[in-house]
Design a protein around this motif. Structure first.
Motif, PDB file in Angstrom:
ATOM      1  N   ASP A  56       1.266  -1.416   0.340  1.00  0.00           N
ATOM      2  CA  ASP A  56       0.363  -0.132   0.391  1.00  0.00           C
ATOM      3  C   ASP A  56       0.738   1.061  -0.011  1.00  0.00           C
ATOM      4  O   ASP A  56       0.802   2.366  -0.684  1.00  0.00           O
ATOM      5  CB  ASP A  56      -0.962   0.071   1.343  1.00  0.00           C
ATOM      6  CG  ASP A  56      -1.761  -1.230   1.360  1.00  0.00           C
ATOM      7  OD1 ASP A  56      -2.164  -1.895   0.172  1.00  0.00           O
ATOM      8  OD2 ASP A  56      -2.731  -0.908   1.919  1.00  0.00           O
ATOM      9  N   ASN A  57       2.591   1.418   1.159  1.00  0.00           N
ATOM     10  CA  ASN A  57       2.929   2.082   0.801  1.00  0.00           C
ATOM     11  C   ASN A  57       3.283   2.932  -0.792  1.00  0.00           C
ATOM     12  O   ASN A  57       3.419   4.150  -1.029  1.00  0.00           O
ATOM     13  CB  ASN A  57       3.656   1.912   1.787  1.00  0.00           C
ATOM     14  CG  ASN A  57       3.639   2.483   3.372  1.00  0.00           C
ATOM     15  OD1 ASN A  57       1.964   3.215   3.599  1.00  0.00           O
ATOM     16  ND2 ASN A  57       4.128   1.175   4.404  1.00  0.00           N
ATOM     17  N   LYS A  58       4.234   1.374  -1.318  1.00  0.00           N
ATOM     18  CA  LYS A  58       4.302   1.972  -2.726  1.00  0.00           C
ATOM     19  C   LYS A  58       3.189   1.912  -2.877  1.00  0.00           C
ATOM     20  O   LYS A  58       3.794   2.946  -3.901  1.00  0.00           O
ATOM     21  CB  LYS A  58       4.769   0.344  -2.955  1.00  0.00           C
ATOM     22  CG  LYS A  58       6.313  -0.040  -1.804  1.00  0.00           C
ATOM     23  CD  LYS A  58       6.702   0.346  -2.488  1.00  0.00           C
ATOM     24  CE  LYS A  58       8.693   0.323  -1.841  1.00  0.00           C
ATOM     25  NZ  LYS A  58       9.528   1.494  -1.635  1.00  0.00           N
ATOM     26  N   ALA A  59       2.640   1.902  -3.385  1.00  0.00           N
ATOM     27  CA  ALA A  59       1.105   1.946  -4.267  1.00  0.00           C
ATOM     28  C   ALA A  59       1.469   3.648  -3.944  1.00  0.00           C
ATOM     29  O   ALA A  59       1.021   4.790  -4.476  1.00  0.00           O
ATOM     30  CB  ALA A  59      -0.137   1.364  -4.220  1.00  0.00           C
ATOM     31  N   GLU A  60       0.868   4.341  -2.698  1.00  0.00           N
ATOM     32  CA  GLU A  60       0.904   5.778  -2.618  1.00  0.00           C
ATOM     33  C   GLU A  60       2.556   6.370  -3.236  1.00  0.00           C
ATOM     34  O   GLU A  60       1.718   7.398  -3.858  1.00  0.00           O
ATOM     35  CB  GLU A  60       0.503   6.031  -0.924  1.00  0.00           C
ATOM     36  CG  GLU A  60      -0.186   7.045  -0.918  1.00  0.00           C
ATOM     37  CD  GLU A  60       0.306   7.282   0.821  1.00  0.00           C
ATOM     38  OE1 GLU A  60      -0.382   8.053   1.330  1.00  0.00           O
ATOM     39  OE2 GLU A  60      -0.267   6.544   1.233  1.00  0.00           O
ATOM     40  N   GLU A  61       3.536   6.437  -3.022  1.00  0.00           N
ATOM     41  CA  GLU A  61       4.196   6.377  -3.276  1.00  0.00           C
ATOM     42  C   GLU A  61       4.588   6.539  -5.098  1.00  0.00           C
ATOM     43  O   GLU A  61       4.901   7.479  -5.376  1.00  0.00           O
ATOM     44  CB  GLU A  61       5.181   5.479  -2.869  1.00  0.00           C
ATOM     45  CG  GLU A  61       7.247   6.416  -3.260  1.00  0.00           C
ATOM     46  CD  GLU A  61       8.571   5.335  -3.392  1.00  0.00           C
ATOM     47  OE1 GLU A  61       9.107   5.702  -3.629  1.00  0.00           O
ATOM     48  OE2 GLU A  61       7.915   4.108  -2.562  1.00  0.00           O
ATOM     49  N   PHE A  62       3.832   5.962  -5.991  1.00  0.00           N
ATOM     50  CA  PHE A  62       3.935   5.526  -6.758  1.00  0.00           C
ATOM     51  C   PHE A  62       2.566   6.287  -7.132  1.00  0.00           C
ATOM     52  O   PHE A  62       3.020   7.302  -8.488  1.00  0.00           O
ATOM     53  CB  PHE A  62       3.537   4.169  -7.305  1.00  0.00           C
ATOM     54  CG  PHE A  62       3.544   3.944  -9.316  1.00  0.00           C
ATOM     55  CD1 PHE A  62       4.442   4.642  -9.849  1.00  0.00           C
ATOM     56  CD2 PHE A  62       2.095   4.061  -9.577  1.00  0.00           C
ATOM     57  CE1 PHE A  62       4.108   3.503 -11.010  1.00  0.00           C
ATOM     58  CE2 PHE A  62       1.836   3.895 -11.022  1.00  0.00           C
ATOM     59  CZ  PHE A  62       2.891   4.220 -11.948  1.00  0.00           C
ATOM     60  N   LYS A  63       1.806   6.647  -6.597  1.00  0.00           N
ATOM     61  CA  LYS A  63       0.686   7.710  -7.127  1.00  0.00           C
ATOM     62  C   LYS A  63       1.048   9.013  -6.946  1.00  0.00           C
ATOM     63  O   LYS A  63       1.098   9.839  -8.006  1.00  0.00           O
ATOM     64  CB  LYS A  63      -0.843   7.506  -6.448  1.00  0.00           C
ATOM     65  CG  LYS A  63      -1.700   8.122  -6.386  1.00  0.00           C
ATOM     66  CD  LYS A  63      -2.669   8.493  -5.604  1.00  0.00           C
ATOM     67  CE  LYS A  63      -2.614   8.532  -4.247  1.00  0.00           C
ATOM     68  NZ  LYS A  63      -3.988   8.280  -3.216  1.00  0.00           N
ATOM     69  N   GLY A  64       2.048   9.176  -5.850  1.00  0.00           N
ATOM     70  CA  GLY A  64       2.389  10.344  -5.489  1.00  0.00           C
ATOM     71  C   GLY A  64       3.622  11.074  -7.013  1.00  0.00           C
ATOM     72  O   GLY A  64       3.222  12.208  -7.116  1.00  0.00           O
ATOM     73  N   ARG A  65       3.925  10.395  -7.418  1.00  0.00           N
ATOM     74  CA  ARG A  65       5.567  10.228  -8.112  1.00  0.00           C
ATOM     75  C   ARG A  65       4.820  11.116  -9.425  1.00  0.00           C
ATOM     76  O   ARG A  65       5.269  12.007 -10.452  1.00  0.00           O
ATOM     77  CB  ARG A  65       6.132   9.422  -9.102  1.00  0.00           C
ATOM     78  CG  ARG A  65       7.249   8.572  -7.693  1.00  0.00           C
ATOM     79  CD  ARG A  65       8.334   7.710  -7.634  1.00  0.00           C
ATOM     80  NE  ARG A  65       9.337   7.421  -6.713  1.00  0.00           N
ATOM     81  CZ  ARG A  65      10.125   7.351  -6.425  1.00  0.00           C
ATOM     82  NH1 ARG A  65      10.854   7.814  -7.638  1.00  0.00           N
ATOM     83  NH2 ARG A  65      10.854   7.139  -5.350  1.00  0.00           N
ATOM     84  N   ALA A  66       4.000   9.521 -10.033  1.00  0.00           N
ATOM     85  CA  ALA A  66       2.830   9.657 -11.136  1.00  0.00           C
ATOM     86  C   ALA A  66       1.938  11.459 -11.376  1.00  0.00           C
ATOM     87  O   ALA A  66       1.632  12.272 -12.450  1.00  0.00           O
ATOM     88  CB  ALA A  66       1.668   8.725 -11.208  1.00  0.00           C
ATOM     89  N   LYS A  67       1.808  12.212  -9.758  1.00  0.00           N
ATOM     90  CA  LYS A  67       0.965  13.269 -10.186  1.00  0.00           C
ATOM     91  C   LYS A  67       1.826  14.327 -10.530  1.00  0.00           C
ATOM     92  O   LYS A  67       2.237  14.726 -10.801  1.00  0.00           O
ATOM     93  CB  LYS A  67       0.710  12.991  -8.664  1.00  0.00           C
ATOM     94  CG  LYS A  67      -0.712  12.793  -8.854  1.00  0.00           C
ATOM     95  CD  LYS A  67      -1.892  12.881  -6.922  1.00  0.00           C
ATOM     96  CE  LYS A  67      -3.113  12.088  -6.489  1.00  0.00           C
ATOM     97  NZ  LYS A  67      -3.306  13.293  -5.367  1.00  0.00           N
TER      98      LYS A  67
END
Length: 66
Positions: A5-16
């Motif tokens: 979940d943390n990695k998914a949130e990090e990836f989402k942040g990078r994409a944004k």
């Protein structure tokens, strides 16, 4: 929250952040950076909690002999 979940949130942040950079949207870019920072803090908390749990289990084993 799990590591995944943390990695998914990090990836989402990078994409944004990337989308904000490409479109010139400073708010979206900042939101992406905030998502990444939040993910990092949560990961550090999870890591610390794991270490505390391991230490507690080690003490329990020493006290009970198991």
């Amino acid at each position: 929250m799990s590591t995944a979940d943390n990695k998914a949130e990090e990836f989402k942040g990078r994409a944004k952040e990337a989308a904000g950079s490409l479109t010139g949207d400073d708010d979206l870019k900042a939101e992406g950076k905030a998502d990444q920072a939040s993910s990092s803090v949560k990961q550090h908390i999870d890591d610390a909690a794991s270490k505390v749990k391991e230490a507690a289990e080690s003490v329990k084993e020493k006290l009970t002999g198991h």
